[in-house]
Scaffold this motif. Structure first.
Motif, PDB file in Angstrom:
ATOM      1  N   ILE A 121       0.850  -1.173   0.000  1.00 43.52           N
ATOM      2  CA  ILE A 121       0.000   0.000   0.000  1.00 43.52           C
ATOM      3  C   ILE A 121       0.890   1.229   0.000  1.00 43.52           C
ATOM      4  CG2 ILE A 121      -1.549   1.379   1.428  1.00 43.52           C
ATOM      5  CD1 ILE A 121      -3.020  -1.049   2.130  1.00 43.52           C
ATOM      6  N   ALA A 122       0.580   2.201  -0.819  1.00 43.64           N
ATOM      7  CA  ALA A 122       1.375   3.426  -0.834  1.00 43.64           C
ATOM      8  C   ALA A 122       1.206   4.164   0.475  1.00 43.64           C
ATOM      9  CB  ALA A 122       0.934   4.317  -1.992  1.00 43.64           C
ATOM     10  N   SER A 123       2.333   4.558   1.073  1.00 46.66           N
ATOM     11  CA  SER A 123       2.260   5.196   2.382  1.00 46.66           C
ATOM     12  C   SER A 123       2.037   6.698   2.299  1.00 46.66           C
ATOM     13  CB  SER A 123       3.546   4.924   3.175  1.00 46.66           C
ATOM     14  OG  SER A 123       4.650   5.497   2.503  1.00 46.66           O
ATOM     15  N   GLY A 124       2.276   7.282   1.166  1.00 41.38           N
ATOM     16  CA  GLY A 124       2.087   8.717   1.033  1.00 41.38           C
ATOM     17  C   GLY A 124       0.719   9.045   0.516  1.00 41.38           C
ATOM     18  N   PRO A 125       0.336  10.302   0.549  1.00 43.08           N
ATOM     19  CA  PRO A 125      -0.964  10.701   0.006  1.00 43.08           C
ATOM     20  C   PRO A 125      -0.982  10.556  -1.495  1.00 43.08           C
ATOM     21  CG  PRO A 125       0.333  12.630   0.577  1.00 43.08           C
ATOM     22  CD  PRO A 125       1.111  11.427   1.049  1.00 43.08           C
ATOM     23  N   PRO A 126      -2.168  10.435  -2.105  1.00 41.22           N
ATOM     24  CA  PRO A 126      -2.252  10.330  -3.561  1.00 41.22           C
ATOM     25  C   PRO A 126      -1.619  11.538  -4.226  1.00 41.22           C
ATOM     26  CG  PRO A 126      -4.374   9.836  -2.504  1.00 41.22           C
ATOM     27  CD  PRO A 126      -3.468  10.378  -1.457  1.00 41.22           C
ATOM     28  N   GLU A 127      -1.136  11.324  -5.434  1.00 45.80           N
ATOM     29  CA  GLU A 127      -0.486  12.407  -6.156  1.00 45.80           C
ATOM     30  C   GLU A 127      -1.462  13.560  -6.378  1.00 45.80           C
ATOM     31  OE1 GLU A 127       2.657   9.668  -8.709  1.00 45.80           O
ATOM     32  OE2 GLU A 127       1.209  10.974  -9.690  1.00 45.80           O
ATOM     33  N   ASN A 128      -2.704  13.228  -6.666  1.00 44.27           N
ATOM     34  CA  ASN A 128      -3.705  14.260  -6.897  1.00 44.27           C
ATOM     35  C   ASN A 128      -4.643  14.312  -5.708  1.00 44.27           C
ATOM     36  OD1 ASN A 128      -2.687  14.736  -9.530  1.00 44.27           O
ATOM     37  ND2 ASN A 128      -3.796  12.921 -10.243  1.00 44.27           N
ATOM     38  N   ASP A 129      -5.319  15.406  -5.575  1.00 45.16           N
ATOM     39  CA  ASP A 129      -6.308  15.553  -4.515  1.00 45.16           C
ATOM     40  C   ASP A 129      -7.367  14.463  -4.684  1.00 45.16           C
ATOM     41  OD1 ASP A 129      -8.488  18.296  -3.440  1.00 45.16           O
ATOM     42  OD2 ASP A 129      -8.192  16.254  -2.696  1.00 45.16           O
ATOM     43  N   PRO A 130      -7.596  13.603  -3.651  1.00 50.56           N
ATOM     44  CA  PRO A 130      -8.560  12.514  -3.812  1.00 50.56           C
ATOM     45  C   PRO A 130      -9.985  13.003  -3.971  1.00 50.56           C
ATOM     46  CG  PRO A 130      -7.837  12.692  -1.532  1.00 50.56           C
ATOM     47  CD  PRO A 130      -6.975  13.606  -2.336  1.00 50.56           C
ATOM     48  N   MET A 183     -21.280   8.033  -9.846  1.00 47.22           N
ATOM     49  CA  MET A 183     -20.399   9.115 -10.260  1.00 47.22           C
ATOM     50  C   MET A 183     -20.496  10.288  -9.296  1.00 47.22           C
ATOM     51  SD  MET A 183     -18.801   8.209 -13.078  1.00 47.22           S
ATOM     52  CE  MET A 183     -18.346   9.696 -13.954  1.00 47.22           C
ATOM     53  N   GLU A 184     -21.698  10.580  -8.834  1.00 44.29           N
ATOM     54  CA  GLU A 184     -21.876  11.664  -7.871  1.00 44.29           C
ATOM     55  C   GLU A 184     -21.209  11.316  -6.546  1.00 44.29           C
ATOM     56  OE1 GLU A 184     -26.089  11.993  -7.777  1.00 44.29           O
ATOM     57  OE2 GLU A 184     -26.204  13.321  -9.522  1.00 44.29           O
ATOM     58  N   MET A 185     -21.300  10.054  -6.139  1.00 44.50           N
ATOM     59  CA  MET A 185     -20.672   9.589  -4.904  1.00 44.50           C
ATOM     60  C   MET A 185     -19.152   9.787  -4.969  1.00 44.50           C
ATOM     61  SD  MET A 185     -20.574   5.675  -3.498  1.00 44.50           S
ATOM     62  CE  MET A 185     -22.254   5.433  -4.037  1.00 44.50           C
ATOM     63  N   VAL A 186     -18.580   9.449  -6.103  1.00 38.21           N
ATOM     64  CA  VAL A 186     -17.138   9.604  -6.287  1.00 38.21           C
ATOM     65  C   VAL A 186     -16.759  11.077  -6.295  1.00 38.21           C
ATOM     66  CG1 VAL A 186     -15.219   9.221  -7.875  1.00 38.21           C
ATOM     67  CG2 VAL A 186     -16.895   7.407  -7.487  1.00 38.21           C
ATOM     68  N   SER A 187     -17.547  11.890  -6.956  1.00 40.58           N
ATOM     69  CA  SER A 187     -17.231  13.322  -7.035  1.00 40.58           C
ATOM     70  C   SER A 187     -17.307  13.976  -5.665  1.00 40.58           C
ATOM     71  CB  SER A 187     -18.175  14.024  -8.012  1.00 40.58           C
ATOM     72  OG  SER A 187     -19.493  14.096  -7.491  1.00 40.58           O
ATOM     73  N   ARG A 188     -18.154  13.443  -4.767  1.00 38.32           N
ATOM     74  CA  ARG A 188     -18.227  13.968  -3.390  1.00 38.32           C
ATOM     75  C   ARG A 188     -17.056  13.504  -2.540  1.00 38.32           C
ATOM     76  NH1 ARG A 188     -23.511  11.950  -3.625  1.00 38.32           N
ATOM     77  NH2 ARG A 188     -22.911  10.316  -2.130  1.00 38.32           N
ATOM     78  N   GLY A 189     -16.362  12.481  -3.001  1.00 42.29           N
ATOM     79  CA  GLY A 189     -15.275  11.920  -2.201  1.00 42.29           C
ATOM     80  C   GLY A 189     -15.773  11.141  -1.008  1.00 42.29           C
ATOM     81  N   LYS A 212      -7.736   5.625  -5.467  1.00 35.87           N
ATOM     82  CA  LYS A 212      -7.207   6.965  -5.654  1.00 35.87           C
ATOM     83  C   LYS A 212      -7.343   7.818  -4.390  1.00 35.87           C
ATOM     84  CE  LYS A 212      -8.726   6.845 -10.500  1.00 35.87           C
ATOM     85  NZ  LYS A 212      -9.651   7.455 -11.488  1.00 35.87           N
ATOM     86  N   MET A 213      -8.167   7.377  -3.454  1.00 35.58           N
ATOM     87  CA  MET A 213      -8.485   8.200  -2.284  1.00 35.58           C
ATOM     88  C   MET A 213      -7.851   7.697  -0.993  1.00 35.58           C
ATOM     89  SD  MET A 213     -12.509   9.019  -2.926  1.00 35.58           S
ATOM     90  CE  MET A 213     -13.093   9.690  -4.484  1.00 35.58           C
ATOM     91  N   VAL A 214      -7.301   6.478  -0.991  1.00 30.72           N
ATOM     92  CA  VAL A 214      -6.809   5.911   0.259  1.00 30.72           C
ATOM     93  C   VAL A 214      -5.338   6.264   0.484  1.00 30.72           C
ATOM     94  CG1 VAL A 214      -8.460   4.019   0.121  1.00 30.72           C
ATOM     95  CG2 VAL A 214      -6.140   3.701  -0.793  1.00 30.72           C
ATOM     96  N   SER A 215      -4.931   6.254   1.754  1.00 36.49           N
ATOM     97  CA  SER A 215      -3.542   6.530   2.106  1.00 36.49           C
ATOM     98  C   SER A 215      -3.311   6.073   3.539  1.00 36.49           C
ATOM     99  CB  SER A 215      -3.237   8.024   1.991  1.00 36.49           C
ATOM    100  OG  SER A 215      -1.979   8.320   2.581  1.00 36.49           O
ATOM    101  N   VAL A 216      -2.212   5.361   3.798  1.00 35.91           N
ATOM    102  CA  VAL A 216      -1.926   4.888   5.151  1.00 35.91           C
ATOM    103  C   VAL A 216      -1.484   6.017   6.070  1.00 35.91           C
ATOM    104  CG1 VAL A 216      -1.340   2.551   4.404  1.00 35.91           C
ATOM    105  CG2 VAL A 216       0.467   4.294   4.571  1.00 35.91           C
ATOM    106  N   SER A 217      -1.307   7.238   5.541  1.00 34.74           N
ATOM    107  CA  SER A 217      -0.990   8.386   6.381  1.00 34.74           C
ATOM    108  C   SER A 217      -2.087   9.441   6.296  1.00 34.74           C
ATOM    109  CB  SER A 217       0.358   8.994   5.979  1.00 34.74           C
ATOM    110  OG  SER A 217       0.350   9.396   4.617  1.00 34.74           O
ATOM    111  N   GLY A 218      -3.282   9.045   5.863  1.00 34.15           N
ATOM    112  CA  GLY A 218      -4.388   9.983   5.736  1.00 34.15           C
ATOM    113  C   GLY A 218      -5.250  10.029   6.978  1.00 34.15           C
TER     114      GLY A 218
END
Length: 546
Positions: free
Chosen positions: A106-115, A168-174, A204-210
């Motif tokens: 699992i990537a430990s840093g935040p996603p490259e783009n805003d989730p 799609m709306e659910m994803v856009s809300r994050g 795209k939204m998960v992060s072990v440091s989030g």
């Protein structure tokens, strides 16, 4: 951020109190009494996925032949998550395969783009056109086709389009929690198209440091990937069991013990009931069906050393488990020597009996009963690992309770996580698991910074392994099988036990303990049992029987 002090029970006037004690070590943790009322989908559209054989050529089970290998017996092996990239690669037909890295990562840093980036409306239009083409063909005029459709077909198409619009709306809300649920719900009904898409968007939204749901979501996504790849039945054959060293694992367990009060709550409440039940006895025999590192008995030995009239002679029979054995780097002799040295320093007569069989296989002869000893039995956060008849036809769970009743104990203590996963179907179990561990991750968030490496290690090696087992595995592979206290009450009652009310002083001792922790911990006393929770989620229940 300050962490809590260690505690022990000591006798004072009319009871016992909590004071600092050194060198506590712990087994690692890890309830939701209420389940979100979600319904299942009937959608069954599918896409093609790589076979288990395809996956297995990329990942292998680490050899267990070396002396440092972790024996995956009572608990599932922890998974290795690296700090760089993800194990999944997108390939043709939106399928996934594991990269040839021989471990789940699992990537430990935040996603490259805003989730939480808002999706372009063109994405929605493109998806609608894809759906239209898949259902109606590439050259069909929509106005003509609606007139030619059979009754109900137009409604079905509109419902499908509306479903994708909502997603799609659910994803856009994050809304990551809802996305994870939608993914699991689709998987439960074999809707692989929805499963695949929601999985890719969730990643795209998960992060072990989030934040807590991003961190938990990282492990949930990997659990769903593992379940999709192999249905859980042989999941650990296609994943590498890459463990930290025993010393590292022990240190992670100790950090968890310190930053959260869950184990201390269980140990204090159980020890209080045992001390009360044995206060007039001169020789006592405590049978611990999962002694772990022996941490629980440090405070009780100190307490009994100061008992009015002098301490009793104490004999402890300890049952081992593979996880604890690996963490301590040896057998039960290590625990016995540690407790014997402590008892000697406190001038308490002490004897240790090592029970070298798994808890589910313990027989009466292993306990070496003596007729003049008063017996206390301890089940602390371990019975959920003992299978009942629903797993393989052998009801070891109820057999252990009947064995405990046969010992004629003065008291039997039970500490368990309060959520229902034993016989729950997949989707209900998923919801229970997500709600429970989200509360745990949230409580850790209040104690440790999000970038703290120790916090990441604790969640990865002590908690994520449980999440993966609960979501990815079925049958005998799934060893995490929790039940609510009401179900445990039925089992104890059927075995011939009656409730042993906890002393009110235990409640006040635990309230004092919780004062040293930050956050929103709750303590409730109900029907003779104590419940520790975080915010509105009950996490641990403790009670006693006789």
């Amino acid at each position: 951020m300050q962490t809590s002090q260690n505690h022990k029970i000591s006798y004072g006037s009319g009871g016992f109190y909590v004071e600092p004690v050194q060198n506590l070590e712990s087994y690692c943790l890890p309830s939701s009494e209420n389940i979100d009322n979600y319904s299942s989908s009937d959608n069954s559209s599918q896409t093609t996925y790589p076979s288990v054989q395809t996956l297995e050529q990329y990942c292998t089970l680490e050899s267990a032949s070396t002396s440092n290998s972790f024996p995956c017996q009572n608990s599932p092996p922890a998974l290795s998550f690296s700090s760089n990239n993800s194990p999944l690669s997108k390939i043709e037909s939106n399928s996934y395969v594991l990269r040839p890295q021989h471990s789940l990562e699992i990537a430990s840093g935040p996603p490259e783009n805003d989730p939480y980036t808002i999706l372009d409306l063109d994405d929605l239009s493109h998806k609608m056109r894809e759906l239209e083409t898949a259902m109606l063909g590439p050259n069909v005029d929509m106005l003509d086709i609606y007139g030619a459709l059979m009754p109900g077909e137009a409604d079905s198409i509109l419902l499908e389009a509306e479903k994708w619009k909502k997603m799609m709306e659910m994803v856009s809300r994050g809304d990551l929690k809802e996305m994870l649920y939608t993914c699991a719900k689709a998987m439960a009904v074999n809707d692989m198209e929805t499963t695949e898409w929601m999985m890719s968007e969730s990643r795209k939204m998960v992060s072990v440091s989030g934040n807590p749901i991003q961190r938990l979501g990282a492990y949930i996504v990997e659990s769903l990937v593992a379940r999709m790849a192999d249905s859980g039945s042989t999941i650990y054959k296609s994943l590498k069991c890459s463990e930290p060293t025993g010393n590292e694992l022990l240190s992670y367990m100790h950090v968890l013990y310190e930053v959260c009060p869950y184990f201390k709550f269980g140990y204090l409440s159980a020890n209080g009931a045992i001390a009360e039940a044995l206060k007039e006895e001169s020789e006592v025999h405590i049978i611990d069906f999962q002694i772990s590192q022996g941490t629980q008995w440090v405070s009780l030995i100190h307490a009994l050393a100061h008992r009015p009239g002098g301490p009793p002679k104490i004999r402890i029979s300890g049952v081992d488990d593979s996880f604890s054995s690996y963490a301590r780097g040896g057998g039960l002799d290590i625990v016995g020597k540690r407790l014997s040295a402590l008892a000697e320093s406190c001038n308490v007569p002490f004897e240790f009996n090592a029970v070298r069989v798994p808890a589910s296989q313990v027989q009466l002869k292993d306990l070496e009963l003596r007729p003049y000893e008063a017996v206390a039995v301890n089940f602390a956060i371990m019975l959920h690992h003992v299978p009942d008849a629903s797993v393989n036809g052998h009801n070891h769970r109820d057999r252990l309770l009947r064995l405990a009743k046969h010992l004629n104990p003065k008291v039997v203590t039970l500490v368990e996580q309060e959520f229902n996963t034993n016989n729950a179907p997949f989707l209900q179990r998923f919801v229970e698991t997500m709600n429970y561990y989200l509360a745990v991750f949230d409580s850790i968030d209040a104690a440790r910074p999000r970038e703290d490496k120790e916090r990441i290690n604790v969640e990865q090696h002590c908690l994520a392994r449980e999440v993966v087992n609960l979501i990815a595995c079925e049958g005998e592979e799934r060893v995490e099988r929790h039940e609510l206290l009401n179900k445990w009450r039925m089992r104890f009652t059927d075995a011939g036990f009656s409730p042993y009310p906890l002393n009110s002083f235990i409640n006040s001792s635990i309230k004092d303990l919780l004062q040293s922790y930050h956050g929103h911990y709750t303590l409730q006393e109900k029907d003779g049992a104590l419940f520790l929770g975080w915010k509105n989620q009950v996490l641990i229940a403790s009670c006693a029987w006789r």
